[in-house]
Every structure is written in C-alpha cells, then in structure tokens.
Scaffold this motif. Structure first.
Motif, PDB file in Angstrom:
ATOM      1  N   ARG A 247       0.825  -1.208   0.000  1.00 31.95           N
ATOM      2  CA  ARG A 247       0.000   0.000   0.000  1.00 31.95           C
ATOM      3  C   ARG A 247       0.857   1.256   0.000  1.00 31.95           C
TER       4      ARG A 247
ATOM      5  N   HIS B  56      -6.310   2.231  -6.669  1.00 31.43           N
ATOM      6  CA  HIS B  56      -7.356   1.237  -6.892  1.00 31.43           C
ATOM      7  C   HIS B  56      -7.908   1.382  -8.302  1.00 31.43           C
TER       8      HIS B  56
ATOM      9  N   TYR C 204     -15.213  -1.093  -1.080  1.00 33.04           N
ATOM     10  CA  TYR C 204     -13.774  -1.259  -1.328  1.00 33.04           C
ATOM     11  C   TYR C 204     -13.330  -2.635  -0.875  1.00 33.04           C
TER      12      TYR C 204
ATOM     13  N   ARG D 192      -9.982  -5.803  -1.788  1.00 29.84           N
ATOM     14  CA  ARG D 192      -8.651  -5.989  -2.358  1.00 29.84           C
ATOM     15  C   ARG D 192      -8.634  -7.331  -3.093  1.00 29.84           C
TER      16      ARG D 192
ATOM     17  N   ASN E 218      -3.543  -7.863  -3.759  1.00 27.45           N
ATOM     18  CA  ASN E 218      -3.648  -6.692  -2.889  1.00 27.45           C
ATOM     19  C   ASN E 218      -3.888  -5.395  -3.651  1.00 27.45           C
ATOM     20  N   HIS E 219      -4.335  -5.483  -4.911  1.00 27.82           N
ATOM     21  CA  HIS E 219      -4.742  -4.285  -5.634  1.00 27.82           C
ATOM     22  C   HIS E 219      -6.080  -3.820  -5.065  1.00 27.82           C
ATOM     23  N   GLY E 220      -6.221  -2.528  -4.867  1.00 20.80           N
ATOM     24  CA  GLY E 220      -7.495  -2.002  -4.417  1.00 20.80           C
ATOM     25  C   GLY E 220      -8.521  -2.052  -5.532  1.00 20.80           C
TER      26      GLY E 220
END
Length: 164
Positions: free
Chosen positions: A74, A81, A119, A121, A125-127
């Motif tokens: 992050r 995102h 929201y 992930r 771990n991509h938003g």
C-alpha cells in the motif's frame, strides 16, 4: 505545455486497466467467478482479458513481469485502486450481497455524496472500488455552485435490502 486551456473531451472514458498479477488462475477466479466478469480471451498461461457485456476487455491480467511475485504494497507509487462503475444502485446492492458472503474478505464502504462505494482488495492486494454514481441532481453542491463531495458512512443494511 503551451496550451494550458486544452480539456479532454467531456464524453471521454477510461477504457481498461491492465494489472500485473502473481497467479493468473487465482486472478481469473476473483474477477470472473466472484465479481462476475466474462473471460474474453486467455493468452497462453501469461495473460487474460475479462469484460462486462462483451467488450474486448475492461481488465487485462498478466504475469509477464510478476509471476509468483509478492502482493502489492500500500506504500509507494502505483495503482491506488481500480474502480468498477455499476449502472444501478440495485446492481451495487447485488454485488455487495455476493461479496459479503465471502469469508475473510474485508469490505470498506463510503457514501461520497456523488456515489456509493465498496472497497475490497484482489488476491494481489490491488485495491478494487465497486461503485454506483448517484444521479447528478442528487449531488451535493455548495452555495456558490461548487461540487461538495464528502466521505460518510454508507448504510450497508439499506443497500443490502435492495439486493435480489
């Protein structure tokens, strides 16, 4: 930049996003099996293209430089995102109902005045923002005519009540 008055045409859209992923099959499961995108084409074992409504692709997934890589962090530069715009509030409610049933999937949410957003992930771990734009007539405006977006809690129970 000599011509600082240039503006992108009003009907311009973001066509697609292309993500580096660590495992193609895991990403296909997330975007197709969970979120409901259609697998349009798989390019060997290195890339896949998924879309909604038969478009050539809204999301490209590839392992060209990232196979088996560690998840995204992050911190630092890069994609914050990707955002997926749902056509109706009921569509957003239906995807919320679906993702809320996934064990250990953390879901954030906000009412931004102009939109309602969820929201999550992805496996790398991509938003991923799942959202619906409110009708423009409902957007909040200041007394002097400027847009007044905000971040407020989203009533998830009311959203869920709209789901099929």
């Amino acid at each position: 930049m000599k011509d600082s008055k240039y503006q992108v045409p009003p009907k311009t859209q973001i066509g697609h996003v292309h993500l580096r992923v660590s495992n193609l099959d895991t990403s296909i499961q997330f975007y197709c099996d969970l979120l409901g995108f259609e697998l349009i084409q798989k390019y060997g074992e290195e890339a896949a293209f998924v879309s909604a409504g038969g478009y050539h692709h809204h999301i490209g997934l590839n392992t060209w430089h990232s196979k088996d890589a560690a998840p995204d962090t992050r911190e630092g530069t890069g994609l914050y995102h990707l955002a997926i715009l749902y056509p109706t509030k009921k569509d957003l409610a239906n995807i919320y109902k679906r993702i809320s049933q996934v064990e250990n999937l953390r879901i954030g949410s906000s009412d931004h005045g102009v939109s309602l957003a969820l929201y999550i992930r992805d496996p790398d771990n991509h938003g991923v923002e799942l959202y619906w734009d409110k009708p423009k007539e409902e957007w909040p405006w200041t007394a002097d005519g400027k847009l007044d977006m905000y971040v407020r809690p989203l009533d998830l129970d009311a959203l869920l009540a709209l789901a099929d």
